[in-house]
Design a protein around this motif. Structure first.
Motif, PDB file in Angstrom:
ATOM      1  N   SER A  91       0.906  -1.167  -0.034  1.00 37.81           N
ATOM      2  CA  SER A  91       0.122  -0.180   0.015  1.00 37.81           C
ATOM      3  C   SER A  91       0.881   1.257   0.042  1.00 37.81           C
ATOM      4  O   SER A  91       2.061   1.231   0.163  1.00 37.81           O
ATOM      5  CB  SER A  91      -0.838   0.060   1.192  1.00 37.81           C
ATOM      6  OG  SER A  91      -0.226   0.306   2.433  1.00 37.81           O
ATOM      7  N   GLY A  92       0.260   2.251  -0.220  1.00 34.23           N
ATOM      8  CA  GLY A  92       1.138   3.529  -0.230  1.00 34.23           C
ATOM      9  C   GLY A  92       1.531   3.923   1.400  1.00 34.23           C
ATOM     10  O   GLY A  92       2.643   4.345   1.298  1.00 34.23           O
ATOM     11  N   MET A  93       0.709   3.542   2.373  1.00 34.50           N
ATOM     12  CA  MET A  93       1.350   3.769   3.469  1.00 34.50           C
ATOM     13  C   MET A  93       2.531   2.779   4.033  1.00 34.50           C
ATOM     14  O   MET A  93       3.494   3.185   4.579  1.00 34.50           O
ATOM     15  CB  MET A  93       0.277   3.599   4.564  1.00 34.50           C
ATOM     16  CG  MET A  93      -0.919   4.638   4.603  1.00 34.50           C
ATOM     17  SD  MET A  93      -0.338   6.425   4.503  1.00 34.50           S
ATOM     18  CE  MET A  93       1.121   6.606   5.632  1.00 34.50           C
ATOM     19  N   PHE A 117      -1.084  14.118   4.114  1.00 35.42           N
ATOM     20  CA  PHE A 117      -2.096  13.138   4.212  1.00 35.42           C
ATOM     21  C   PHE A 117      -2.285  12.382   5.699  1.00 35.42           C
ATOM     22  O   PHE A 117      -1.180  12.366   6.576  1.00 35.42           O
ATOM     23  CB  PHE A 117      -1.858  11.957   3.286  1.00 35.42           C
ATOM     24  CG  PHE A 117      -2.861  10.730   3.313  1.00 35.42           C
ATOM     25  CD1 PHE A 117      -4.018  10.898   2.792  1.00 35.42           C
ATOM     26  CD2 PHE A 117      -2.583   9.686   3.758  1.00 35.42           C
ATOM     27  CE1 PHE A 117      -4.980   9.825   2.627  1.00 35.42           C
ATOM     28  CE2 PHE A 117      -3.311   8.366   3.574  1.00 35.42           C
ATOM     29  CZ  PHE A 117      -4.486   8.531   3.132  1.00 35.42           C
ATOM     30  N   GLU A 160       4.753  16.118   0.865  1.00 33.13           N
ATOM     31  CA  GLU A 160       3.808  15.984  -0.450  1.00 33.13           C
ATOM     32  C   GLU A 160       3.707  17.318  -0.920  1.00 33.13           C
ATOM     33  O   GLU A 160       3.725  18.286  -0.692  1.00 33.13           O
ATOM     34  CB  GLU A 160       2.519  15.583   0.097  1.00 33.13           C
ATOM     35  CG  GLU A 160       2.195  14.468   1.007  1.00 33.13           C
ATOM     36  CD  GLU A 160       0.841  14.207   1.624  1.00 33.13           C
ATOM     37  OE1 GLU A 160      -0.005  14.950   1.388  1.00 33.13           O
ATOM     38  OE2 GLU A 160       0.771  13.477   2.660  1.00 33.13           O
ATOM     39  N   ASN A 164      -2.079  16.723   0.366  1.00 31.73           N
ATOM     40  CA  ASN A 164      -3.372  16.592   0.519  1.00 31.73           C
ATOM     41  C   ASN A 164      -4.103  17.276   1.825  1.00 31.73           C
ATOM     42  O   ASN A 164      -3.426  17.174   2.898  1.00 31.73           O
ATOM     43  CB  ASN A 164      -3.551  14.751   0.692  1.00 31.73           C
ATOM     44  CG  ASN A 164      -4.919  14.299   0.884  1.00 31.73           C
ATOM     45  OD1 ASN A 164      -5.793  14.949   0.714  1.00 31.73           O
ATOM     46  ND2 ASN A 164      -4.804  13.145   0.799  1.00 31.73           N
ATOM     47  N   ASP A 189       6.436  12.452  -1.299  1.00 29.12           N
ATOM     48  CA  ASP A 189       5.366  11.495  -1.471  1.00 29.12           C
ATOM     49  C   ASP A 189       4.507  12.202  -2.808  1.00 29.12           C
ATOM     50  O   ASP A 189       3.907  13.457  -2.705  1.00 29.12           O
ATOM     51  CB  ASP A 189       4.274  11.645  -0.313  1.00 29.12           C
ATOM     52  CG  ASP A 189       2.903  10.931  -0.490  1.00 29.12           C
ATOM     53  OD1 ASP A 189       2.529  10.788  -1.742  1.00 29.12           O
ATOM     54  OD2 ASP A 189       2.310  10.492   0.438  1.00 29.12           O
ATOM     55  N   VAL A 191       2.086  11.431  -4.723  1.00 28.48           N
ATOM     56  CA  VAL A 191       0.858  10.883  -5.347  1.00 28.48           C
ATOM     57  C   VAL A 191       0.148  11.816  -6.008  1.00 28.48           C
ATOM     58  O   VAL A 191      -0.395  11.541  -7.237  1.00 28.48           O
ATOM     59  CB  VAL A 191       0.089  10.443  -4.266  1.00 28.48           C
ATOM     60  CG1 VAL A 191      -1.411  10.055  -4.391  1.00 28.48           C
ATOM     61  CG2 VAL A 191       0.656   9.155  -3.433  1.00 28.48           C
ATOM     62  N   SER A 211       1.510   5.838  -3.565  1.00 23.22           N
ATOM     63  CA  SER A 211       0.482   4.934  -3.409  1.00 23.22           C
ATOM     64  C   SER A 211       0.070   4.769  -4.824  1.00 23.22           C
ATOM     65  O   SER A 211      -0.592   5.640  -5.511  1.00 23.22           O
ATOM     66  CB  SER A 211      -0.865   5.739  -2.628  1.00 23.22           C
ATOM     67  OG  SER A 211      -1.881   5.134  -2.656  1.00 23.22           O
ATOM     68  N   THR A 213      -2.366   2.880  -5.420  1.00 19.47           N
ATOM     69  CA  THR A 213      -3.798   2.692  -5.260  1.00 19.47           C
ATOM     70  C   THR A 213      -4.473   3.926  -6.084  1.00 19.47           C
ATOM     71  O   THR A 213      -5.583   3.626  -6.598  1.00 19.47           O
ATOM     72  CB  THR A 213      -4.245   2.858  -3.944  1.00 19.47           C
ATOM     73  OG1 THR A 213      -3.277   2.252  -3.070  1.00 19.47           O
ATOM     74  CG2 THR A 213      -5.509   2.521  -3.558  1.00 19.47           C
ATOM     75  N   LYS A 214      -3.727   4.805  -6.218  1.00 19.81           N
ATOM     76  CA  LYS A 214      -4.281   6.081  -6.752  1.00 19.81           C
ATOM     77  C   LYS A 214      -4.331   6.158  -8.344  1.00 19.81           C
ATOM     78  O   LYS A 214      -4.989   5.103  -9.133  1.00 19.81           O
ATOM     79  CB  LYS A 214      -3.702   7.319  -6.238  1.00 19.81           C
ATOM     80  CG  LYS A 214      -3.645   7.437  -4.506  1.00 19.81           C
ATOM     81  CD  LYS A 214      -5.050   7.395  -3.866  1.00 19.81           C
ATOM     82  CE  LYS A 214      -5.061   6.956  -2.603  1.00 19.81           C
ATOM     83  NZ  LYS A 214      -3.920   8.023  -1.677  1.00 19.81           N
ATOM     84  N   GLY A 224      -1.783  -0.623  -3.263  1.00 24.07           N
ATOM     85  CA  GLY A 224      -0.287  -0.878  -3.814  1.00 24.07           C
ATOM     86  C   GLY A 224       0.541   0.381  -3.589  1.00 24.07           C
ATOM     87  O   GLY A 224      -0.050   1.560  -3.377  1.00 24.07           O
TER      88      GLY A 224
HETATM   89  C1  LIG Z   1      -3.629   7.588  -0.385  1.00 21.51           C
HETATM   90  C2  LIG Z   1      -2.616   8.405  -0.130  1.00 21.51           C
HETATM   91  C3  LIG Z   1      -1.401   7.750   0.764  1.00 21.51           C
HETATM   92  C4  LIG Z   1      -1.772   6.167   1.187  1.00 21.51           C
HETATM   93  O1  LIG Z   1      -1.715   5.306   0.230  1.00 21.51           O
HETATM   94  P1  LIG Z   1      -2.450   3.777   0.439  1.00 21.51           P
HETATM   95  O2  LIG Z   1      -2.318   3.325  -0.747  1.00 21.51           O
HETATM   96  O3  LIG Z   1      -4.180   4.326   0.640  1.00 21.51           O
HETATM   97  O4  LIG Z   1      -1.936   3.369   1.543  1.00 21.51           O
HETATM   98  C5  LIG Z   1      -0.298   8.139   1.081  1.00 21.51           C
HETATM   99  N1  LIG Z   1      -0.151   9.573   0.603  1.00 21.51           N
HETATM  100  C6  LIG Z   1      -0.933  10.495  -0.153  1.00 21.51           C
HETATM  101  C7  LIG Z   1      -0.782  11.782  -0.516  1.00 21.51           C
HETATM  102  C8  LIG Z   1      -2.316   9.695  -0.436  1.00 21.51           C
HETATM  103  O5  LIG Z   1      -3.082  10.375  -1.088  1.00 21.51           O
END
Ligand SMILES: *Cc1c(COP(=O)(O)O)cnc(C)c1O
Length: 400
Positions: A91-93, A117, A160, A164, A189, A191, A211, A213-214, A224
């Motif tokens: 995951s991103g975290m 975030f 970041e 966020n 970060d 994202v 992340s 995931t985004k 992821g």
């Molecule tokens: C969503 C997000 C994360 C965490 O990602 P996950 O895949 O949900 O664990 C970290 N940093 C930022 C800026 C995000 O938007």
């Protein structure tokens, strides 16, 4: 990634790498990247197993360490980011946590931008101090605060950009220079920008995390994450940390992420186009006090944003008149845009940060970050922009 796999010609351009970079075909010559759902690998002899564990032989040993489908994803991301090496995680975290914790120890010092975030903030504000790591927060847009905080030896800097949910932009080249003088590695970060709009390493960053995931998946299917850095950072810090703590990415998710990368360029371009149109529309509405989108000329850091990013991204923040009640009324009247805390998805998603992603923060911290009771974060999707606009218009009309 064990070693670089696949043979990607160095002349391929970004879009070609997004579709083909890092691919390694099996003996069956499949068109689509193969999905290796396997936890382990077999050895032809006891000697081969011994050599693999000694590190004399480069091969797949166990999928907590490396897996061929995950390695294809890592390789493709390295090509995109211009990074020497990468490790994908679940995951991103997990990526943020590993990128920081693999290099820090008790007595170290971390300087971070305040606008983060929610979970990134938790790691830095709560977990690191618990383990004897000093953390200092600064207002990311204030160079003097960075200069003061980085006047002392520091091991890591984290931010970041855009952040966020308020889309605060960090002057990456300036902060990286200050950080390096203080002896710190810079972890970004990235994202919100995606590797297509902004490459932090070009501005001096040492480690970039996503992340996936985004926008990389971008279709709401899989979690992821990935950490990209130079080979020395991966070999000396990240590799052992991940091997022995095990936040591995499933090969199935890596396969989805590879498919996501194939179309990411097209999707992100449309996201940015739609987001700019929606931001301009919202600016024209009397029910909206303020729109924060790096691509708008009214964004306080518009010029800095566009000197680092090639477009404004997919996410904007808007402040609704009437505080929490006004924001909730608007949310509850939306018919097309979904209330959801995810972002970078094909579907337009909206959330109220003060009561969701940032509800854990004390109210004064939220106020300082500009996360007021009327603030909404909108991730603009790939629907027809006229439908997105109409949905917002009818929600604002009836909420007023
Ligand atoms: C969503 C997000 C994360 C965490 O990602 P996950 O895949 O949900 O664990 C970290 N940093 C930022 C800026 C995000 O938007």
């Amino acid at each position: 990634m064990t070693d670089r796999i696949g043979d990607t010609p160095p002349t391929w351009r970004a879009q070609t790498n997004l579709v083909r970079g890092g691919t390694r075909r099996s003996e069956f010559n499949e068109t689509c990247e193969a999905l290796y759902m396997t936890s382990g690998y077999v050895y032809g002899s006891a000697e081969e197993a011994e050599a693999a564990f000694k590190g004399d032989l480069s091969r797949f040993v166990y999928s907590r360490y490396a897996n061929p489908t995950v390695a294809m994803f890592e390789e493709r991301m390295c090509l995109l980011e211009g990074a020497e090496d990468a490790r994908a995680v679940g995951s991103g975290m997990a990526a943020v946590f590993a990128a920081l914790l693999c290099q820090l120890r008790a007595g170290d010092r971390v300087v971070a931008a305040r606008a983060l975030f929610g979970s990134c903030h938790f790691i830095i504000a709560e977990l690191l101090p618990r383990w004897g790591i000093e953390t200092v927060f600064v207002d990311g847009g204030d160079l003097d605060q960075w200069r003061d905080a980085l006047a002392r030896p520091t091991q890591a800097v984290f931010f970041e950009s855009p952040a966020n949910p308020t889309t605060e932009v960090i002057d990456m080249a300036a902060i990286c220079a200050l950080a390096h003088e203080a002896g710190a590695r810079v972890v970004v970060d990235n994202v919100f920008a995606t590797p297509l709009l902004q490459r932090p390493m070009d501005h001096g960053a040492d480690v970039v995390v996503y992340s996936a995931t985004k926008h990389i998946d971008g279709q709401g299917r899989a979690l992821g994450g990935i950490v990209l850095a130079d080979k020395a950072f991966i070999d000396d810090h990240l590799q052992a940390f991940l091997r022995h703590t095990g936040p591995s990415l499933s090969p199935f998710n890596a396969w989805l992420l590879l498919k996501g990368l194939e179309t990411m360029d097209l999707r992100v371009a449309r996201h940015c186009e739609n987001a700019l149109a929606v931001a301009r529309f919202l600016e024209s509405r009397p029910e909206v006090r303020r729109v924060l989108y790096p691509g708008l000329a009214s964004h306080p850091q518009h010029n800095l944003a566009l000197s680092q990013m090639t477009a404004g991204g997919s996410v904007l923040a808007l402040e609704i008149a009437g505080g929490k009640a006004g924001a909730f009324r608007a949310l509850n009247r939306l018919r097309l845009i979904d209330i959801s805390n995810n972002l970078g998805d094909a579907k337009s998603l909206i959330t109220h940060p003060a009561t969701t992603t940032h509800q854990r923060l004390p109210e004064e911290d939220r106020a300082r970050l500009g996360i007021g009771p009327g603030l909404l974060r909108l991730s603009v999707g790939l629907e027809d922009v006229a439908d997105i606009r109409e949905d917002l218009a009818q929600a604002l009309d009836t909420a007023a």
